[in-house]
Design an enzyme around this catalytic site. Structure first.
Site, short mmCIF file in Angstrom:
data_model
loop_
_atom_site.label_atom_id
_atom_site.label_comp_id
_atom_site.label_asym_id
_atom_site.label_seq_id
_atom_site.Cartn_x
_atom_site.Cartn_y
_atom_site.Cartn_z
N ASN A 1 -21.33 -28.67 -21.15
CA ASN A 1 -19.94 -28.73 -21.63
C ASN A 1 -19.88 -29.46 -22.97
OD1 ASN A 1 -19.56 -31.68 -21.17
ND2 ASN A 1 -19.98 -31.07 -19.05
N VAL B 1 -19.65 -40.79 -9.14
CA VAL B 1 -18.72 -41.92 -9.09
C VAL B 1 -18.22 -42.15 -7.66
CG1 VAL B 1 -16.54 -40.71 -9.65
CG2 VAL B 1 -16.90 -43.04 -10.44
N LYS C 1 -7.40 -38.14 -7.86
CA LYS C 1 -8.84 -38.50 -7.93
C LYS C 1 -9.05 -39.98 -7.63
CE LYS C 1 -10.13 -34.95 -11.03
NZ LYS C 1 -10.31 -34.51 -12.38
N ASP D 1 -21.31 -36.09 -6.22
CA ASP D 1 -20.27 -36.76 -7.01
C ASP D 1 -20.73 -38.20 -7.24
OD1 ASP D 1 -17.96 -38.15 -7.91
OD2 ASP D 1 -16.78 -36.43 -7.25
O1 C5P Z 1 -13.70 -34.52 -10.21
P1 C5P Z 1 -13.81 -34.71 -11.68
O2 C5P Z 1 -15.08 -34.16 -12.25
O3 C5P Z 1 -12.65 -34.27 -12.49
O4 C5P Z 1 -13.83 -36.30 -11.83
C1 C5P Z 1 -14.08 -36.90 -13.02
C2 C5P Z 1 -14.72 -38.25 -12.79
O5 C5P Z 1 -15.73 -38.16 -11.81
C3 C5P Z 1 -15.41 -38.73 -14.03
O6 C5P Z 1 -15.35 -40.13 -14.00
C4 C5P Z 1 -16.82 -38.23 -13.85
O7 C5P Z 1 -17.75 -38.98 -14.60
C5 C5P Z 1 -17.01 -38.38 -12.36
N1 C5P Z 1 -17.91 -37.41 -11.76
C6 C5P Z 1 -19.13 -37.83 -11.25
N2 C5P Z 1 -19.95 -36.94 -10.64
C7 C5P Z 1 -19.61 -35.65 -10.52
C8 C5P Z 1 -18.39 -35.19 -11.04
C9 C5P Z 1 -17.56 -36.09 -11.65
O8 C5P Z 1 -19.44 -39.01 -11.36
N3 C5P Z 1 -20.43 -34.81 -9.94
#
Ligand code: C5P
Length: 404
Positions: free
Chosen positions: A213, A313, A342, A311
């Site tokens: 991205n 975070v 979130k 995920d």
């Molecule tokens: O769910 P989304 O991707 O929109 O959430 C964004 C937040 O979650 C950001 O802080 C991003 O760094 C974190 N994130 C993560 N691991 C993932 C997807 C998102 O840490 N696989």
């Protein structure tokens, strides 16, 4: 904490056209937590009313050295002692000459003599007056006495001339104030360990192709720099970015979300704060081809199966001994609603949301604006460059940690 919180600023307003910007300046200083008391000269009153400055500062405006009522409320010596900074904006050529001469024939000049606080001026005058030898000698004199001279800027002037002499804009003056007091915060985060993910991830399709991205990593690196500058130990876990690692920060380079996940979980064990600034790919290719996938004449379409990435975070936030965990939400619509969702779903302590659909901010840009949410509150961080925004976000995170 806000960096100007509990800072007492005496703002001297003197008689230049730029005085009309002082109401805005007072507002911005207060946004950063400063207490502002305005002292206005007779010349200043010709350009902006004391009533306006009283309304925006929330304090009475001091106008005269010889006013018994004002002296009884907060006399000139008290004001001089109260100040952490005496800021004169705009500072006219006349004011600068009077400062240089050490005059004490009006309230502002007297305070400047009576204060032990640092003095800063934002000059504002016609370009010829600024270049006049007398003015330049006066500037040299007051600089030798450690008066800080912020500006002037160059550009078109109210009189029609073009050149040096414009007062800096209120946000630039505020930035000088922030930088000025910054030095006193150099150990604010001492003893803390901040782990910050930054940049995109790269999910391989085959040996030559990947899914990724537009994240530049600038925001995450700026947060790292801001936290390090305040004395924190900082570890950045960076996807593929084209940025210099800020001084004195450790950087672990990764490619994929799975690698970033592993690095993050190994780093957060004793971390104080985890900031998930990376734009992590939500999905990765289920089976990465060992060889380059060839185009064939028979297939006009191609399907690549994807599986969900961990995920990062959310996994950090689920740890028993979790650090203060901050996520980011890059949205193109319904920013607040998605961000708050979130925050709760991922059990974060805070989330910083930005609208990446807006031109000139967010992904790959040098500027950004953020709306920061936590369970019991929210804060708007207005559009500015990412370095300044990062400082404000770091301060907001530290504030919240102290409050929890
Ligand atoms: O769910 P989304 O991707 O929109 O959430 C964004 C937040 O979650 C950001 O802080 C991003 O760094 C974190 N994130 C993560 N691991 C993932 C997807 C998102 O840490 N696989």
């Amino acid at each position: 904490m806000m960096f100007l919180q509990h800072k007492n600023i005496v703002l001297g307003v003197t008689g230049g056209i730029a005085a009309y910007k002082c109401a805005e300046l007072v507002r911005r200083l207060k946004d950063h937590g400063a207490n502002v008391r305005v002292v206005i000269t007779n010349g200043g009153k010709a350009f902006i009313t004391p009533l306006t400055l009283q309304a925006v500062s929330g304090n009475p405006v001091a106008e005269s050295l010889l006013d018994p009522a004002a002296e009884a409320a907060m006399g000139h010596i008290e004001l001089a002692k109260w100040a952490d900074l005496v800021l004169i904006a705009p500072a006219t050529a006349n004011t600068i000459a009077r400062l240089s001469a050490g005059m004490a024939d009006d309230l502002l000049a007297t305070i400047c003599l009576a204060t032990a606080a640092p003095i800063a001026i934002a000059p504002a005058m016609n370009q010829q007056m600024w270049h006049a030898i007398a003015t330049q000698q006066n500037i040299d004199t007051i600089k030798k006495r450690s008066v800080h001279v912020w500006g002037p800027g160059a550009g078109e002037q109210a009189c029609g001339d073009v050149g040096f002499g414009r007062m800096l804009e209120p946000n630039e003056i505020v930035q000088h104030c922030l930088d000025f007091f910054d030095d006193n915060h150099a150990d604010l985060l001492a003893g803390q360990h901040w782990v910050i993910t930054a940049g995109p991830t790269r999910e391989a399709i085959d040996p030559v192709r990947y899914i990724s991205n537009h994240s530049s990593g600038k925001m995450g690196f700026a947060i790292a720099q801001a936290a390090q500058h305040l004395g924190a130990k900082v570890t950045i876990i960076a996807g593929p970015v084209n940025l210099a690692v800020p001084d004195n920060c450790q950087c672990i380079d990764v490619q994929s979300a799975v690698e970033m996940h592993k690095a993050a979980l190994s780093q957060v064990a004793n971390a104080t704060v985890f900031v998930a600034c990376a734009a992590v790919a939500d999905y990765r290719v289920a089976k990465v081809s060992e060889q380059k996938i060839k185009k064939t004449d028979s297939n006009n379409a191609m399907n690549i199966a994807l599986v969900k990435n961990p995920d990062i975070v959310a996994d950090v936030a689920a740890l028993d001994n979790k650090p203060f965990t901050v996520g980011f939400a890059a949205e193109t619509q319904d920013v607040e609603q998605y961000a708050k969702g979130k925050l709760q779903r991922k059990k974060l302590d805070m989330i910083a949301a930005n609208n990446v659909a807006k031109q000139g901010q967010g992904f790959n840009s040098d500027d950004n604006a953020l709306m920061v949410f936590w369970l019991s509150g929210q804060k708007k961080l207005a559009l500015t460059n990412k370095v300044e925004l990062a400082k404000q976000l770091v301060a907001t995170i530290n504030d919240r940690m102290l409050d929890d």
